[in-house]
Structure formats: structure tokens, C-alpha cells
Design an enzyme around this catalytic site. Sequence first.
Site, PDB file in Angstrom:
ATOM      1  NE  ARG A   1      -3.155  -2.942   0.160  1.00  0.00           N
ATOM      2  CZ  ARG A   1      -3.502  -3.714  -0.857  1.00  0.00           C
ATOM      3  NH1 ARG A   1      -3.162  -3.386  -2.097  1.00  0.00           N
ATOM      4  NH2 ARG A   1      -4.179  -4.814  -0.662  1.00  0.00           N
TER       5      ARG A   1
ATOM      6  CG  ASN B   1       0.624  -8.609   5.966  1.00  0.00           C
ATOM      7  OD1 ASN B   1      -0.115  -9.085   6.827  1.00  0.00           O
ATOM      8  ND2 ASN B   1       0.156  -7.846   4.990  1.00  0.00           N
TER       9      ASN B   1
ATOM     10  CD  GLU C   1      -5.935  -8.726   5.607  1.00  0.00           C
ATOM     11  OE1 GLU C   1      -6.759  -8.100   4.909  1.00  0.00           O
ATOM     12  OE2 GLU C   1      -4.786  -8.309   5.849  1.00  0.00           O
TER      13      GLU C   1
ATOM     14  CG  ASP D   1      -8.920  -2.642   5.095  1.00  0.00           C
ATOM     15  OD1 ASP D   1      -8.090  -2.006   5.754  1.00  0.00           O
ATOM     16  OD2 ASP D   1      -8.612  -3.401   4.164  1.00  0.00           O
TER      17      ASP D   1
ATOM     18  CD  GLU E   1      -5.393  -0.739   1.427  1.00  0.00           C
ATOM     19  OE1 GLU E   1      -5.822  -1.871   1.174  1.00  0.00           O
ATOM     20  OE2 GLU E   1      -4.953  -0.407   2.545  1.00  0.00           O
TER      21      GLU E   1
END
Length: 730
Positions: free
Chosen positions: A189, A231, A312, A388, A416
Site C-alpha cells: 500500500r 505482514n 488475513e 478497512d 489505499e
Amino acid sequence: MANIFIKLMATALLSLAAAIPACAADEDGYDLWLRYQPLERAAQAELQPQARTLVLAGQPSPTSQAALSELQKGLRGMLGSAPATSATIREGSLVLATPATLPELAASSFALRGELATLGQEGYLLRKTRLQGHNVTLIAANSDIGLLYGSFAWLRAVATGAPPEASSAPKLQLRMLNHWDNLDRTVERGYSGFSIWDWWALPDIADRRYTDYARANASLGINGAVLNNVNSKPEVLTAAFIAKAAAVADILRPYGIKVYLSARFSTPLELKQTDTADPLSPAVQEWWRKKADEIYRAIPDFGGFLVKANSEGQPGPQDYHRTHVDGANMLAAAVAPHKGIVMWRAFVYAHGEDKATDRAKQAYDEFTPLDGKFAPNVMVQVKNGAIDFQPREPFHPLFGGMPRTPLMMEFQITKEYLGFATDLAYLGTMFEETLHADTRRAPQGLTVAQVIEGKALPAAPAQRPPLTGMAGVANIGTDRNWTGHHFDQANWYAFGRLAWDPQASARDIAVEWAAQTFSPDARVTAPVVDIMMMSRETVVDYMTPLGLHHMMGTSHHHGPAPWIDNLERADWNPVYYHRAARDGIGFDRTAGGTNALAQYAPEIARQYADPRTTPAQLLLWFHHLPWDYAMPSGRTLWAELIHRYDTGVRGARELQSRWMALRPLIDARRHAEVAQRLRRQVANAELWRDACIAYFQSVNGLPLPPGVAPPPKPLDYYKAIHFPYAPGRG
């Protein structure tokens, strides 16, 4: 006649030249809001007697030296030359001092002693006063970092023409950027180039940009940076990468910025150093304790861990039938001896859900039973809304649902879902909208800002006040202007200023930014601020009006795709959120639907349960309504939806025309670069409008209202548009 024409033209050109500010030389945006351009002569004449010499009381530290250097840089730019430094206070000195370095500040006779005592370790005091028999300008604080913040505040006041007499202290302890930067320098992003962290070159080679990054953040009071993506990869906690993070920490430290790392929950298992990642396993607990010790040996002021778990596809404690409390508290115990913290993200949604569920409810349902059970050095980091980072969302119900747990706000600075680094959207208004929202949970009706300031938390010992904080997903990259779009610098700026004071005004912040970034001339600031203040609402209108949400393309989130219905999970599909059908459009979150409204305070739930008392901007977030539903405007819902799309397109064109009118007043390079993006923004707005109207008309079969221009292409044309190499996919 020709002579008269020539004279008129000459007069017009002279008037135009007089209107162009001194900053009209081309700029590339690298200096951000720290440009320190020459002041007008009258302002210079007023400033020079206040800064004849610079006096730093006491022995310099790296932080106080940074403050002194910034003042020299700023005054050199604004006055043409920097004043000399001196160890002696004289008439007209600009003095930087703490009670420890200048005993007069601690003396009972010092008139400002009481005010200084209330400012904590990060606050500052700016005053014209008398010291040692001389009239001076004083930048005072209780610590060197307060002096640095005060120096930036004094320079900001001078640059914007504000009176440089004030006192201020941050309302939040933790004010940090979350970099979603990967170890290969791609940025999830991110829309402004690669990561500024050159992991390959570190620790031996450090970019000068790191220092300028630190300066910019310190000017806003930002005091933390999570260096890597939520992540996360396990390698970031290996010795090689700890050394790289330590090199960055050494550069940021003088500017009051601590480094943090995103930790992958399964790191010891994936590095094959344990047989499990179960947080209740003694071997796992010992591994994390030793890892924390290792990190703190390399980075003594390491801030702690940010964790994305069981979301996720990321690993987490639920993989072992444990709770978020089990996972967070295990990590908290590892860093607690070093005064570290854990920020545990509440962005979770379970696997395998079907169309009967509501993703907006899941974080609340999962976390509220855990309220009050987290360790004192754990913060639950909550996104501003429950889905989100959408162009508009109601505030996350968790802000009214966990009164015994420190909650940390998470905003997205990178856009984003708001046009990336192409479309102009000032997010200060969005941040403000969330922060000023009334949760109605506490008897006195605390706003979200007051909740994250800790006003709802139980009283704690003075020596251990509850943690407070705000995080922003950074929009910073290797682009020369840092953020891709020159106006996206304003979102970084607004985040920092609101993290310092969550109750500040988005408009006031926009004025500050515009004055420093372009010119303090009202002929520039007034129209620039007007552009900023209308921009985000314009984007909402042409993307997701009336509470629609999550209608962007798959994975990259670029461009309209309300028709997508074939993804693995129901809640990854836009059709899951808008639920458009012959009978109407919108997501029913009332008691007759998913009852997500029950997660809010009763007063809010009652107001929003009725579409007639639901704010129009959130109507389809909470209600599924027939296409012929009568709107307050007198239009049907179908006509109102089209009207909002058309309003968004008109707004995009208005942004463009207003910016073009500023051409004589803005340096050519930055004006042209923004103008290019505004042309693209108009095209983006038209695409959103046309694609969404074409799709929704294919669903409802209704004619367009009279006078409405039909989409110029058939629906299949819009469905065929793809963006396989859009930036920021991570």
C-alpha cells in the site's frame, strides 16, 4: 492605440510579477514543510532583534545540538544568515534551556516556573521574557527533547506569521508511524516509490534521507517508527536484521524517535528454534525472553513489538486455541523488563465466514470479552473504522466498548482506498471526523479523541499512567518529494499534529501546512486550504457516496469494481458490502439485519436504526433501502446516488480549476506536477461515476433521471479494465 495596449500589458505583467511570492523558484518538494524560505523585509526586521545570538544553556547533547542546528538552518533560510552562537545570554538572545541547564528556570522567582512544571518531559514553553537582566526569547522545556520540539514550534510560528509565544505538551504518549515496508524494499500500500529503509545496504551504509526523515517527524512530535510491514517475516528478528534496525535507531535517537519492529507470531517456529509457537509453551516464552534481551543489547531504547495475528492468514495464538490475551501478554512479559510495549492489532476477521455474517462486527465480538485482561504494557491498536480504511466509515465501535483497555488509534496516511498518490484527498478532515465522534459510552459522552487519551480508563498510579497513542500507516517512500503527490505531504503532517493533539482543528492544521509548504501569503494559503478542505468529500462522492464501501478492484484496490462476486471469501467481494439488487441497495446492520448497530451506545443505535435519522453520509452503511426511497432532498435514492456521483465529478473539476488559478503564485515545477495529477483525478472521477452507474443500472433496471448523462461505454467495457501492475500490491 498600440502604445496604450503595450502600456496596459506592461502594467498587467508588473502586477502579476508583484503577486508572485519569493518562493517561486522551482522546488522538488524534498524539503517538505521545513523549507525556511526568506521572510518579507518587515518580518525580517521584526525577527532579527529576537535572535541576535543563539544560546544553548549547559553542555550540548545530541538532541539539544539537533535543536540548535535546526534553529541555525531555519534562521539562515528566513533571514539570509544564521546568528552566532554564544555561551552568554545577551540582549536579544534566543535561549534554549531546561531547569537543569539554567538554574534560573527552577528558581521560585521565575514567573513561568509553574507553567513549565505542567509540561512534562516532552512539552515546551515559548516566551519573550527577561533573563539575567536582558530581554530574550526563551525556548524552555524540562528535557532536551522538549527543547527540540519547542525549536520546531518556534520556527513554525515564525514561518507562518503566528505569534511565537505558546506552551504545549502532547496529549498522547506514543505518536508513531507504521511502515508497511518489506525487507526487499517494496511497500505494501505504498505509492511513492520503494521503502526508504535500504535493508541491503544497512548497517554499514546509511542514507542521509534517514536524518531528514527524523527531522520531519520531530517537527511534528512523532516519536516512534515501526520499521517493517505488519505482514512480517521471521527474518526481521534475526541478528543480521537487528543490527540493521540498530543502525537506523542510532540515527533517529537524537530526534526522540524510538524504533519498533513488527513481529511475526510464529517466528521461533519458522526459524526452527522451537517446535511450536504456542504462547503457553515454556520453550516459546523463553525464546521470546531471550530474543528481547538480544534486541535490547543492540537497541537499548527499543520500543517494542507491533503484532498482526490471526488475520488475513497471519499466524497467531488462536492457531493453538489460545486467546489474543495469551499471545499479547506472552510478548509483553518478554519486553516488560526493558520497559518495552506490545501493540496488538484488532484488525481481525475469521476464516470461513458466509454471507450471513458481518465482517464489521468481528473485531468487537472478539475483543470486548477480553477487556481489562491485557498486561499493562499492551495496547490494542484499533483502525478508525470496522472494515478497512474506507473513504468514509463510522468510528469503530471498539472505541466505546473496551473501557478498561488502552486503545491506540490506527489511521492510514497512505491512501489505499482514496486514490493512492494520484488523487488529491486531504485526510485531516477524515481523521478529525473520527476523533471528534461522540462514543456516548461514558456518562459524560467521551469523544474518540478522549478515549484514546485515556479519559475512560480506570485511574492508575502516577508512576505508571496507562498507555496512550496513535499510529499512522506511513505514505513515505523514495520519491523525491517523499509522498508521491505534493499534497500527500499534508496527510503526514496532519497525522503528526493530531497525534500531538487529537482535538486540534483539521482546517487550522491545513493553514499551517499550506503556509510552510507554499507561502504564508493569504493569496496562496486561503485557496490552497479551500482545495484541501473540499478534497476528501469530493473523493467520497465519486467513489463511495451515501455510505457505500469496499467497491474497489481486487487486491490492488485501484479503480471501481462493484460487480466482483467470485472471490474466495464472501467478505472480499464488493457485492458483499453494497448488496445491490432489484429490491434496493445497502447493508442492513439494524436489528432486522446483522444488528451491528447493537455494538454502539444505545443513543447512537436508536438514531441510526431509523434511516430518517441516520446521517446521509452513512445511510447505506447501516440500511438496505429500496431504490425509490424518498431522500430529504426530494429525490429518490437512485436519483440521489447518481447526483452524488455527479457532484464528485464536478468537485474533481473544481479542484483542478482552483489549482490552475494559482499558477502565477506557485513555483512552476510543483504546480505542473500537481496539475498533472488533477487532470488524472478528473478522469478517475469520471471512470468511477460511469462504471458504478452502469453497474447499478444493470442491477435495478431503472431509467436514468431526466437530464443525467448516461455512461459513455457499456458495462462490459468497464468490467474489462484491469490494473495488473498497479503499485502497492505488496
